[in-house]
Design a protein around this motif. Structure first.
Motif, short mmCIF file in Angstrom:
data_model
loop_
_atom_site.label_atom_id
_atom_site.label_comp_id
_atom_site.label_asym_id
_atom_site.label_seq_id
_atom_site.Cartn_x
_atom_site.Cartn_y
_atom_site.Cartn_z
N HIS A 44 -55.28 21.72 -59.70
CA HIS A 44 -55.99 20.45 -59.69
C HIS A 44 -55.41 19.53 -60.76
N THR A 57 -62.72 26.21 -71.37
CA THR A 57 -63.48 26.85 -70.29
C THR A 57 -62.85 28.20 -69.97
N ASP A 66 -62.21 26.79 -59.66
CA ASP A 66 -63.55 26.22 -59.69
C ASP A 66 -63.49 24.71 -59.84
N VAL A 67 -63.41 24.00 -58.72
CA VAL A 67 -63.33 22.54 -58.78
C VAL A 67 -64.67 21.91 -59.10
N THR A 68 -65.77 22.65 -58.85
CA THR A 68 -67.10 22.10 -59.11
C THR A 68 -67.30 21.81 -60.59
N ALA A 69 -66.85 22.73 -61.46
CA ALA A 69 -66.99 22.53 -62.90
C ALA A 69 -66.17 21.32 -63.35
N ASN A 119 -65.47 18.70 -61.51
CA ASN A 119 -66.16 17.50 -61.05
C ASN A 119 -67.36 17.18 -61.94
N ASP A 120 -68.06 18.21 -62.40
CA ASP A 120 -69.19 17.99 -63.31
C ASP A 120 -68.71 17.37 -64.62
N SER A 123 -55.67 16.98 -55.92
CA SER A 123 -54.99 18.25 -55.71
C SER A 123 -53.49 18.18 -55.90
#
Length: 829
Positions: free
Chosen positions: A522, A541, A669-672, A674-675, A687
């Motif tokens: 990413h 992270t 983990d793209v969600t983290a 984005n957060d 990407s």
């Protein structure tokens, strides 16, 4: 002699039209390049933030290595800061009424919808510097507390906030809320302005003891006095229109780019102009061989023949040069408009027009014509009268030995130069391919009659029918005339193809290596950059590998004999942890050792500079500051990462923005992600990183196309000019053919066959001239001999050249056949 030359020009106007058009167009092109170059030195846009300052003092962006001449310099990509101590020194200069320091740093307002208001550059400043515009308060008061801000009126309206309200502002971190203390009205709308207290502005600028600029108000010859006082302080003193370059970075970059572009583009233009003018004048003189033969027979001396041709050429070139110089003003505005549309030049950038480039273009045009006339006059002035009369009846089949030798040597040099991209990767290799093709084209132009004659003897006899037989007889007996028509057409095809496909091949190679080298899952990007703290937060992270990516430049110098070469090179800033998300193709050393004070070099550049791991390399950062860093690694993937890789912290420290270009992340983990980016308006997770570079590459590609397109337009005029001249000169031949029984349609078909043969030979030679350097360039860049790019462009070039040639031959042929043969046969040549 002048009177005789003038009478000749008036009597043979049609014979001189070709030379007139060649000189006029060439002079216009050179004048336009001169205007662009002068605009790079003196042009600009009206200043806004410094409108009330008589003089602006900024850091010196011109890098001049020791030992170099006046032309050995380069323009730094970033604006350097200057010591704050200079404020007192400047204030003490006689005539200075006020010396106001200014801090400038990125500051962007977050709108009511949570998106950054970044439709134009937005910067924060200290309120004290507002007097330099001046910005005047229309509501509220000046900011005094650290949590207060003054917005310009346009920005306040866009953010829908007024005095007493709160607004979120992001500088180089997450957005922070500020209370709007006032709204100010200033000049212009190129930039958005936010004003903070002096203490807060210094904190945001992040460079203690430094300021971005100093605005000076005073009287008298202030600029000269300041230059004298600050001569050893490495600063630039700007006044008048030059203040806009100190204010707007895009104007500063444009001025530098225009000077460089016009210099290189102008060099090509002059070379092509001399080539076209020389070939056109040679054709004009060749068509008057009977006249010169008669003059030789009645006693004219060689000196008189040369002088007559020289004076005639001067008369034509002066008239054409004056008109062409004036036309160059329109051409320069057209180029400026084209550059503005592709984003290279600001829309409001004004050209600087003075008599200097116009006079220079006129002198170059006259000089080129005189040189061409001298060369063309050598043959008719040197032969004796008997030979002259003999040559008047039958054209000479071969060319001079000296011309052939020079032509073969240039062909050999050009072929040798095509191998350079195998050893020189990157833009330099692509440029060498273009130069090699141009040298080969010139070599083929000199050997044209011999080469074309050999090809014609093989191909022409196979032309079918009576018209084919006539065409074959014509071109075999007069291959010199055919070569004169083939040469400019070959130049147009070869030059267009090699310029276009060298750029597409280079772009494809960069894209290919970037995609292969960046292994990140990413990429975090931002509208106005990515705050440096993002990469650290991501790295902390668990299970995530990340690195900052800072796109920047460096300036290097090298000694070649007695001269010093200075150039800007692409560079990148990475973290020591980058090995997990990028593959530089490490040749020696380790990227893990990349910290502040160190650098990694491309393997090719390290070998060129004779540097290895542990050595120290000297260069200049993007803001012109000198650097002396230790080499910790060398790598092979220089197309993707340039010749220098710095630590991200060091690369950031020498940019005005002070942010990352992107953050490369290895994580599923793209969600983290984005957060995290959701807390920073303007950031996004994508990407792929290759998309970042497409805009810059596309702009450079379009810039080259515009420049090449203008030259090709001139070449196209030359092609049409030459073909019309050679065809129109054959009207007596057409008349004779018709008198002995050849039908009008047969003559037209004969010329059509000659036109097809001309286009075919030009297409073959032009394609070969382009194919050899392009194949070797493609091998050097991508490993395969096939250049990248759509094939329809090549087919379009061939179709355009064929259409141009067919029309240029068909129109004068049909016009020549309109008159009765018996009337035409009695006309003079």
């Amino acid at each position: 002699m002048l009177s005789l030359a003038w009478q000749t020009v008036k009597a043979r106007t049609s014979g001189f039209i070709g030379a007139f058009v060649a000189v006029l167009c060439g002079t216009a092109l050179v004048a336009a390049c001169g205007i662009l170059m002068e605009s790079g030195l003196r042009g600009g846009v009206p200043t806004q933030r410094y409108a009330a300052a008589d003089v602006v003092v900024t850091g010196d962006r011109i890098v001049r290595p020791p030992g170099g001449d006046v032309l050995a310099f380069e323009h730094a990509a970033e604006q350097p800061t200057i010591p704050a101590d200079l404020v007192a020194k400047i204030a003490a200069v006689p005539g200075v009424k006020a010396a106001v320091p200014e801090q400038t740093f990125p500051a962007v307002v977050v709108g009511p919808d949570g998106q950054v208001l970044a439709d134009k550059p937005s910067f924060g400043h200290n309120w004290d510097s507002a007097v330099l515009a001046p910005f005047t308060l229309v509501e509220g008061r000046a900011p005094t507390a650290d949590n207060e801000v003054v917005l310009d009126s346009a920005l306040a309206a866009q953010a829908k906030v007024w005095v007493g309200g709160e607004v979120r502002i992001t500088t180089r971190s997450a957005p922070v809320r500020y209370r709007v203390a006032g709204v100010a009205e200033g000049r212009g709308d190129r930039q958005a302005a936010l004003f903070f207290s002096s203490a807060k502005a210094s904190e945001f600028a992040g460079r203690p003891g430094q300021v971005s600029a100093i605005g000076v108000q005073g009287s008298g010859d202030l600029a000269q006095r300041l230059e004298d006082v600050l001569a050893n302080d490495h600063v630039t003193v700007s006044s008048g229109a030059d203040r806009s370059a100190a204010e707007f970075d895009d104007v500063s970059q444009t001025k530098s780019l225009l000077a460089i572009l016009a210099g290189s583009f102008g060099g090509y233009a002059i070379l092509v102009a001399i080539f076209v003018v020389a070939s056109t004048l040679a054709l004009t003189v060749e068509q008057r061989r009977r006249e010169f033969a008669l003059l030789k027979a009645v006693g004219a001396t060689p000196r008189q023949i040369r002088k007559l041709i020289s004076v005639e050429t001067t008369v034509v070139s002066v008239v054409a040069g004056v008109l062409g110089s004036v036309a160059g003003i329109a051409v320069s505005h057209g180029l400026r408009g084209a550059f503005a549309r592709i984003g290279v030049v600001p829309e409001d950038f004004a050209l600087s027009i003075s008599p200097i480039p116009l006079v220079a273009a006129l002198l170059i045009g006259i000089g080129a014509a005189r040189l061409a006339a001298w060369s063309a006059a050598r043959r008719p002035s040197s032969i004796n009268p008997v030979e002259a009369l003999g040559e008047a009846a039958v054209q000479r089949k071969d060319v001079g030995r000296a011309r052939l030798v020079i032509g073969w040597v240039l062909l050999a040099i050009g072929l040798g130069a095509t191998t350079l991209p195998l050893f020189l990767r990157g833009p330099l290799g692509a440029a060498m391919s273009v130069m090699a093709a141009l040298v080969m084209i010139i070599g083929l132009a000199l050997t044209g009659p011999r080469v074309v004659g050999a090809m014609v003897r093989v191909i022409a006899p196979k032309l079918p029918g009576l018209s084919g037989y006539l065409a074959s007889a014509n071109v075999v007996k007069d291959s010199r005339r055919l070569a004169a028509a083939v040469t400019p057409l070959m130049l147009a095809i070869g030059f267009a193809v090699v310029n276009y496909y060298s750029q597409t091949t280079m772009t494809a190679a960069v894209q290919q290596e970037t995609t292969r080298s960046i292994t990140a899952d990413h990429v975090i990007t931002g509208v106005v950059g990515v705050p440096a703290e993002i990469s650290q937060t991501v790295r902390d992270t668990p299970g995530v590998t990340a690195t900052s990516l800072v796109r920047t430049q460096v300036i290097t110098s090298s000694q070649t004999g007695d001269s010093v070469q200075v150039e800007r090179r692409a560079a990148n800033g990475l973290d020591a942890t980058a090995a997990g998300v990028v593959d530089l193709g490490i040749a020696s050393g380790s990227l893990a050792d990349l910290t502040t004070g160190t650098v990694a070099l491309s393997d090719a550049h390290a070998k060129w500079e004779n540097k290895k791991v542990g050595d120290t390399v000297d260069f200049w950062f993007a803001d012109g500051r000198p650097a002396s860093l230790r080499v910790v690694a060398t790598y092979r993937h220089d197309l993707a990462f340039g010749d220098y890789v710095l630590s991200s912290a060091e690369a950031r420290a020498h940019t005005v923005a002070g942010t990352d270009t992107a953050v490369l992340v290895k994580s599923a983990d793209v969600t983290a992600l984005n957060d995290l980016t959701g807390r920073y308006p303007g950031l996004a997770v994508t990407s792929g990183v290759a998309a970042q570079e497409q805009s810059e590459q596309r702009t450079q590609f379009l810039l080259n196309l515009v420049a090449v397109g203008v030259i090709l337009g001139y070449v196209a005029i030359s092609v049409s000019n030459t073909l019309v001249m050679t065809t129109a000169a054959r009207r007596r031949e057409f008349a004779l053919l018709r008198l002995v029984g050849t039908g009008r349609r047969q003559v037209v078909r004969m010329m059509r066959a000659e036109a097809v043969l001309t286009v075919g030979l030009a297409a073959v030679l032009g394609s070969v001239v382009a194919a050899v350097p392009l194949a070797l360039l493609a091998i050097g860049l991508t490993g395969v001999p096939l250049p990248a790019g759509p094939v329809w462009v090549y087919l379009g070039v061939l179709a355009g050249a064929a259409l141009l040639a067919l029309i240029s031959i068909a129109v004068p042929t049909r016009m020549s056949l309109r008159t009765r043969p018996i009337d035409t046969i009695g006309l003079r040549e």
